[in-house]
Scaffold this active site. Sequence first.
Site, PDB file in Angstrom:
ATOM      1  N   PHE A 152     -40.007 -65.958 -45.989  1.00 37.23           N
ATOM      2  CA  PHE A 152     -39.459 -65.549 -47.394  1.00 37.23           C
ATOM      3  C   PHE A 152     -38.162 -65.888 -47.592  1.00 37.23           C
ATOM      4  O   PHE A 152     -37.748 -66.535 -48.492  1.00 37.23           O
ATOM      5  CB  PHE A 152     -39.798 -64.030 -47.256  1.00 37.23           C
ATOM      6  CG  PHE A 152     -39.130 -63.132 -48.158  1.00 37.23           C
ATOM      7  CD1 PHE A 152     -38.800 -63.442 -49.666  1.00 37.23           C
ATOM      8  CD2 PHE A 152     -38.308 -61.790 -47.734  1.00 37.23           C
ATOM      9  CE1 PHE A 152     -38.139 -62.702 -50.356  1.00 37.23           C
ATOM     10  CE2 PHE A 152     -37.616 -61.125 -48.540  1.00 37.23           C
ATOM     11  CZ  PHE A 152     -37.429 -61.495 -49.833  1.00 37.23           C
ATOM     12  N   ILE A 153     -37.145 -65.175 -46.713  1.00 36.01           N
ATOM     13  CA  ILE A 153     -35.795 -65.525 -46.875  1.00 36.01           C
ATOM     14  C   ILE A 153     -35.345 -66.995 -46.358  1.00 36.01           C
ATOM     15  O   ILE A 153     -34.557 -67.547 -47.309  1.00 36.01           O
ATOM     16  CB  ILE A 153     -35.039 -64.607 -45.968  1.00 36.01           C
ATOM     17  CG1 ILE A 153     -35.570 -63.080 -46.368  1.00 36.01           C
ATOM     18  CG2 ILE A 153     -33.362 -64.747 -46.038  1.00 36.01           C
ATOM     19  CD1 ILE A 153     -34.803 -61.999 -45.253  1.00 36.01           C
ATOM     20  N   ASP A 179     -40.730 -74.461 -38.675  1.00 35.87           N
ATOM     21  CA  ASP A 179     -41.302 -73.176 -38.999  1.00 35.87           C
ATOM     22  C   ASP A 179     -42.748 -73.216 -38.293  1.00 35.87           C
ATOM     23  O   ASP A 179     -43.351 -74.111 -38.427  1.00 35.87           O
ATOM     24  CB  ASP A 179     -41.563 -73.093 -40.177  1.00 35.87           C
ATOM     25  CG  ASP A 179     -41.745 -71.441 -40.590  1.00 35.87           C
ATOM     26  OD1 ASP A 179     -41.062 -70.731 -41.578  1.00 35.87           O
ATOM     27  OD2 ASP A 179     -42.940 -70.920 -40.118  1.00 35.87           O
ATOM     28  N   GLY A 190     -44.518 -67.695 -42.150  1.00 41.40           N
ATOM     29  CA  GLY A 190     -44.223 -68.531 -43.138  1.00 41.40           C
ATOM     30  C   GLY A 190     -45.207 -69.215 -43.632  1.00 41.40           C
ATOM     31  O   GLY A 190     -46.430 -69.219 -43.324  1.00 41.40           O
ATOM     32  N   LEU A 212     -33.478 -67.918 -38.573  1.00 39.94           N
ATOM     33  CA  LEU A 212     -34.383 -67.074 -39.028  1.00 39.94           C
ATOM     34  C   LEU A 212     -35.680 -66.653 -38.282  1.00 39.94           C
ATOM     35  O   LEU A 212     -36.379 -65.661 -38.643  1.00 39.94           O
ATOM     36  CB  LEU A 212     -34.562 -67.239 -40.608  1.00 39.94           C
ATOM     37  CG  LEU A 212     -33.306 -66.862 -41.496  1.00 39.94           C
ATOM     38  CD1 LEU A 212     -32.237 -68.114 -41.302  1.00 39.94           C
ATOM     39  CD2 LEU A 212     -33.484 -66.324 -42.750  1.00 39.94           C
ATOM     40  N   THR A 228     -41.163 -64.154 -28.834  1.00 40.80           N
ATOM     41  CA  THR A 228     -40.626 -64.998 -29.897  1.00 40.80           C
ATOM     42  C   THR A 228     -39.133 -64.824 -29.942  1.00 40.80           C
ATOM     43  O   THR A 228     -38.279 -65.508 -30.294  1.00 40.80           O
ATOM     44  CB  THR A 228     -41.355 -64.886 -31.174  1.00 40.80           C
ATOM     45  OG1 THR A 228     -42.673 -65.038 -30.719  1.00 40.80           O
ATOM     46  CG2 THR A 228     -40.918 -65.667 -32.025  1.00 40.80           C
ATOM     47  N   TYR A 275     -38.873 -54.318 -30.984  1.00 43.51           N
ATOM     48  CA  TYR A 275     -38.327 -55.193 -32.081  1.00 43.51           C
ATOM     49  C   TYR A 275     -36.743 -54.841 -31.929  1.00 43.51           C
ATOM     50  O   TYR A 275     -36.025 -55.919 -31.951  1.00 43.51           O
ATOM     51  CB  TYR A 275     -38.891 -54.778 -33.224  1.00 43.51           C
ATOM     52  CG  TYR A 275     -38.417 -55.762 -34.515  1.00 43.51           C
ATOM     53  CD1 TYR A 275     -38.629 -57.091 -34.572  1.00 43.51           C
ATOM     54  CD2 TYR A 275     -37.983 -55.209 -35.766  1.00 43.51           C
ATOM     55  CE1 TYR A 275     -37.803 -57.766 -35.494  1.00 43.51           C
ATOM     56  CE2 TYR A 275     -37.568 -56.000 -36.580  1.00 43.51           C
ATOM     57  CZ  TYR A 275     -37.684 -57.296 -36.438  1.00 43.51           C
ATOM     58  OH  TYR A 275     -37.132 -58.307 -37.533  1.00 43.51           O
ATOM     59  N   LYS A 292     -34.019 -57.865 -30.683  1.00 41.96           N
ATOM     60  CA  LYS A 292     -32.889 -58.238 -31.646  1.00 41.96           C
ATOM     61  C   LYS A 292     -31.513 -57.975 -31.093  1.00 41.96           C
ATOM     62  O   LYS A 292     -30.600 -58.750 -31.320  1.00 41.96           O
ATOM     63  CB  LYS A 292     -33.020 -57.673 -33.220  1.00 41.96           C
ATOM     64  CG  LYS A 292     -34.193 -58.267 -33.809  1.00 41.96           C
ATOM     65  CD  LYS A 292     -33.805 -59.906 -34.130  1.00 41.96           C
ATOM     66  CE  LYS A 292     -34.832 -60.411 -34.901  1.00 41.96           C
ATOM     67  NZ  LYS A 292     -34.423 -61.851 -35.441  1.00 41.96           N
TER      68      LYS A 292
END
Length: 323
Positions: free
Chosen positions: A13-14, A33, A38, A78, A97, A151, A155
């Site tokens: 998306f982004i 990707d 995606g 991203l 990931t 999550y 991050k």
Amino acid sequence: MPATYLITGGAGFIGSHLAEALLASGERVLVVDDLSTGRLQNIEHLKRFPGFECVVDTVMNRALMAGLVGRADYVLHLAAAVGVRLVVESPVRAIETNVRGTEIVLELANRRKQPVFITSTSEVYGKTSRVPFAEDDDLVLGPTTRGRWSYACSKALDEFLGIAYFHESGLPVVIGRLFNTVGPRQRGRYGMVLPNFVKQALAGSPITVYGDGMQSRCFAYVGDVVPAIVRLIQSEAAYGGVFNIGSDQEISIRELAELVKRRLESPSDIVSIPYEEAYRVGFEDMRRRVPDTRKAFELVGFEARTPLTEIIDRVAEYYRVAV
Ligand code: UDP
């Protein structure tokens, strides 16, 4: 001379909006990707640009990534396991990931010291209730037995690693903590609220508000977020820094449901779904989430200007034609 931007997760998306903006301004874009979240449809229209290239593979393919990073002037990272539902349902994959992918990107960019943008998230603030959240605030995470926090933790580790590379090796790294970002091409399958509500409203099916609906969020339009990311990676003064990127206009999820219904003149009912039904056990929702965005405003003039009503219209327009 155009610069080459490697966008990991560029079919998402982004990422796809970033690719589009960069190509439109004459830059070259390499996308990698794995199409986990995606979609090729997101970048189909970019194939007409001669400076566009897309590789379908994972950022964990180190040999491939060495070649791609080697060709890039800037790396916009991203690629990640995104969305609360995905993280709660496939925690091992999500953690691996998010951690390993970033390790590979940073290690490879460090060879030639190309600037790297690391996409982080408002999730890292955890369950702190003191709003607005500023970049130097403490992070308050829940226990490791509750899957959701993995999550945030993965991050946060990406952020630590990026900042460590900056200090130890002089790698130009900038970290953007994205708050709820919305717009066309965002899909509801992984739990994101706005695409879900818009789809439900358009179909005339019940609009599903989880919990009491008094939890609130701030929604920024992807078209406002993308230029901030581009300006941040190009700003030397941003390197080594963390920047909140999001809207500071707060709305409760119930109000959002009502606004979507009204705006789209939908006959849908608004229904409450208990959390236990919506997510797996181990889920904890955040009550409020509001960014302090002064830092990004002062350095790169970031402002989330697009009103929510206009965002709803654009998302609805997307869902009216998208498959
Ligand atoms: N939510 C909801 N209905 C949905 C999807 C989400 O009420 O169909 C709620 C969700 O529980 C959360 C808010 O909307 O309180 C935002 O959820 P999202 O997954 O979009 O983002 P995040 O929780 O990461 O802010």
